[in-house]
Enzyme design. Structure first.
Site, PDB file in Angstrom:
ATOM      1  N   VAL A 208      45.364  90.790  87.121  1.00  0.00           N
ATOM      2  CA  VAL A 208      45.412  90.701  85.581  1.00  0.00           C
ATOM      3  C   VAL A 208      44.996  92.129  85.200  1.00  0.00           C
ATOM      4  O   VAL A 208      45.306  92.706  84.232  1.00  0.00           O
ATOM      5  CB  VAL A 208      44.365  89.547  85.058  1.00  0.00           C
ATOM      6  CG1 VAL A 208      44.053  89.652  83.633  1.00  0.00           C
ATOM      7  CG2 VAL A 208      45.059  88.329  85.376  1.00  0.00           C
TER       8      VAL A 208
ATOM      9  N   GLU B 120      40.931  85.017  74.237  1.00  0.00           N
ATOM     10  CA  GLU B 120      42.237  84.371  74.223  1.00  0.00           C
ATOM     11  C   GLU B 120      42.674  84.358  75.528  1.00  0.00           C
ATOM     12  O   GLU B 120      43.649  83.361  75.601  1.00  0.00           O
ATOM     13  CB  GLU B 120      43.029  85.592  73.338  1.00  0.00           C
ATOM     14  CG  GLU B 120      44.413  84.991  72.861  1.00  0.00           C
ATOM     15  CD  GLU B 120      44.243  83.849  72.015  1.00  0.00           C
ATOM     16  OE1 GLU B 120      43.668  83.773  71.037  1.00  0.00           O
ATOM     17  OE2 GLU B 120      44.695  82.462  72.544  1.00  0.00           O
TER      18      GLU B 120
ATOM     19  N   VAL C  48      42.587  80.655  77.975  1.00  0.00           N
ATOM     20  CA  VAL C  48      43.417  79.509  77.870  1.00  0.00           C
ATOM     21  C   VAL C  48      44.950  79.628  77.651  1.00  0.00           C
ATOM     22  O   VAL C  48      45.189  80.359  76.898  1.00  0.00           O
ATOM     23  CB  VAL C  48      42.789  78.693  76.654  1.00  0.00           C
ATOM     24  CG1 VAL C  48      43.604  77.348  76.564  1.00  0.00           C
ATOM     25  CG2 VAL C  48      41.289  78.436  76.941  1.00  0.00           C
TER      26      VAL C  48
ATOM     27  N   ASP D 280      41.134  73.800  86.854  1.00  0.00           N
ATOM     28  CA  ASP D 280      41.603  74.915  86.250  1.00  0.00           C
ATOM     29  C   ASP D 280      41.959  74.301  84.743  1.00  0.00           C
ATOM     30  O   ASP D 280      41.626  74.809  83.368  1.00  0.00           O
ATOM     31  CB  ASP D 280      42.622  75.736  86.535  1.00  0.00           C
ATOM     32  CG  ASP D 280      43.284  76.534  85.655  1.00  0.00           C
ATOM     33  OD1 ASP D 280      42.626  77.868  85.835  1.00  0.00           O
ATOM     34  OD2 ASP D 280      44.419  76.549  85.198  1.00  0.00           O
TER      35      ASP D 280
ATOM     36  N   LYS E 125      40.101  74.652  80.921  1.00  0.00           N
ATOM     37  CA  LYS E 125      40.684  75.052  79.480  1.00  0.00           C
ATOM     38  C   LYS E 125      40.670  74.265  78.586  1.00  0.00           C
ATOM     39  O   LYS E 125      40.531  74.481  77.278  1.00  0.00           O
ATOM     40  CB  LYS E 125      42.029  75.447  79.991  1.00  0.00           C
ATOM     41  CG  LYS E 125      42.347  76.743  80.845  1.00  0.00           C
ATOM     42  CD  LYS E 125      43.635  76.696  81.467  1.00  0.00           C
ATOM     43  CE  LYS E 125      43.997  77.950  82.310  1.00  0.00           C
ATOM     44  NZ  LYS E 125      44.928  77.978  83.142  1.00  0.00           N
TER      45      LYS E 125
HETATM   46  N1  HSE Z   1      46.139  79.172  88.000  1.00  0.00           N
HETATM   47  C1  HSE Z   1      46.561  79.275  86.634  1.00  0.00           C
HETATM   48  C2  HSE Z   1      47.643  78.345  86.697  1.00  0.00           C
HETATM   49  C3  HSE Z   1      46.593  80.285  85.767  1.00  0.00           C
HETATM   50  O1  HSE Z   1      48.251  78.002  87.526  1.00  0.00           O
HETATM   51  O2  HSE Z   1      48.159  78.148  85.424  1.00  0.00           O
HETATM   52  C4  HSE Z   1      45.274  81.109  85.461  1.00  0.00           C
HETATM   53  O3  HSE Z   1      44.452  80.311  84.703  1.00  0.00           O
END
Ligand code: HSE
Length: 423
Positions: free
Chosen positions: A14, A121, A124, A193, A197
């Site tokens: 990133v 931004e 999420v 994760d 989010k």
């Molecule tokens: N690891 C996450 C996914 C992406 O597979 O959507 C980063 O948040």
């Protein structure tokens, strides 16, 4: 726009994406980048390695830096670093969902005390704009429900288990080979994760702090090939759904778990690593935003978007709506329809003569048009034939030339229709 100095913490996928996108903005200067390993070879042309540091505290304490971009992830040392940056009056742009889910309250309070902002931004759904829309143009709404696919890795695994009848283990291995899943995939496959989010989304949607520790969370590791098969037979797909809703009682229900989703439901159509968010609010009604939830470029789109919003806010602080100012002074260089490329549907009325199909094929060929389908179903009462042609991607001017040439033939009575095809 005055020049803005940026410091970046984290220079993996990133961070590198953000660097490359930011490079095309003249008035934004990348002053310093904190990395784990300064000597690692970077696949970036003309890269000035003197801006690298292996001490991230140098970035947050650098008096020349206006905005700290944090794309390293994790809670520690990110929390200590960003707290220091905020105390040093730097604005923050971060993609760190775990940090915001666990320590957001403290960081936002600190930011308020120091009169700086934290934009996130990219935290999420990667490239999908959802945080800024909720906070700005949707702010007239009372949002009551969110149902979303917020994790690309698990969506990819579940898609491949269904499409290719792969076992969970094989699909996970593929996801790892493609770089979606980490070597330790726990954060994705156990739903952590997605939980981070949805806690962030629910907090800003319902205007109440949603406690990450109270979110029910179940991952996809128990889903078997048989579950996927049975769901398919019953008309469902299995998806890892992150949802949040305000109940009539005013209580909030936030959870992450796999669900059987009816095939006609919009979320059932979201496959592979794509993310999608369905949001219900009053007065807007139901909205769906779908797009790439991860990846260097989509995530950079959101990170750099936040930086530019901040930049315009800082530059035009005496202008009430800097983002709404239009800069449309120059005409766009628009192409004519003849220059476009499309697939075409051509419906032709022809005489019932020998060689007509051959003639159409020859004229198309001469004009660089490749036919993908040609269909004639018998002969009309007036001894004419309706012939339908579908072409591969062709240039509009070539199509127009071919039609003119066709109409010169005595066998071709009329072009009934010419339509462009979208697959
Ligand atoms: N690891 C996450 C996914 C992406 O597979 O959507 C980063 O948040």
């Amino acid at each position: 726009m005055k020049s803005l100095n940026i410091g970046i913490i984290g220079f993996g996928t990133v961070g590198t994406g953000v660097y490359k996108v930011l490079k095309s903005f003249d008035k934004i200067c990348i002053k310093q980048i904190a990395v784990k390993n300064k000597t690692k070879k970077r696949a970036i042309e003309n890269f000035d390695t003197t801006i690298l540091t292996d001490d991230a505290f140098e970035v947050v304490n650098n008096p020349e830096i206006d905005i700290v971009v944090e794309v390293a992830g994790g809670v520690s040392p990110a929390f200590e670093l960003l707290s220091t940056a905020i105390k040093n009056k730097k604005h923050i742009v971060t993609a760190n969902k775990e940090l915001l889910a666990k320590k957001g309250s403290e960081l936002f309070t600190l930011a308020k005390e120091n009169n700086v902002v934290i934009l996130y931004e990219a935290a999420v759904a990667g490239g999908i704009p959802i945080i800024m829309p909720i906070k700005t143009i949707l702010s007239a709404n009372r949002i009551t429900k969110i149902a979303a696919i917020l994790n690309g890795t698990t969506n990819y695994i579940l898609t491949k288990m269904a499409e290719k009848e792969l076992s969970y283990e094989t699909a996970l291995k593929q996801a790892q080979e493609l770089g979606y899943a980490e070597t330790d995939p726990t954060g994705d496959v156990e739903g952590f994760d997605a939980a981070y989010k949805i806690s962030i989304l629910s907090t800003i949607s319902f205007n109440k702090k949603v406690d990450i520790n109270k979110i029910y969370r179940e991952g996809i590791t128990k889903i078997t090939s048989q579950d996927i098969k049975s769901a398919k037979e019953l008309g469902y797909k299995i998806k890892l759904i992150a949802m949040g809703q305000v109940l009539e009682s005013g209580k909030i229900d936030v959870r992450v778990h796999p669900m059987l989703v009816a095939k006609k439901h919009l979320l059932a159509k979201v496959d592979n690593a794509t993310n999608s968010i369905m949001l219900s609010g009053y007065p807007v009604g139901d909205l769906v935003l779908t797009g790439p939830g991860a990846g260097a470029e989509p995530t950079a789109s959101s990170v750099v978007g936040d930086i530019l919003v901040l930049a315009s806010g800082l530059e035009y602080s005496d202008c009430p709506l800097p983002q709404a100012v239009c800069h449309h002074n120059e005409y766009a260089d628009q192409i004519s329809i003849g220059e476009t490329y499309n697939e075409y549907y051509i419906s032709i009325n022809a005489g019932n003569n020998p060689g007509v199909i051959g003639l159409i094929g020859t004229i198309c060929g001469k004009n660089n048009i490749n036919i993908s389908t040609i269909m004639q179903k018998g002969i009309n009462d007036d001894n004419t034939a309706e012939i339908v042609v579908i072409t591969e991607l062709s240039k509009e001017s070539d199509i127009q030339n071919a039609l003119k040439e066709l109409l010169k033939s005595e066998s071709i009575n009329k072009i009934d229709n010419l339509l462009r095809v979208m697959n």
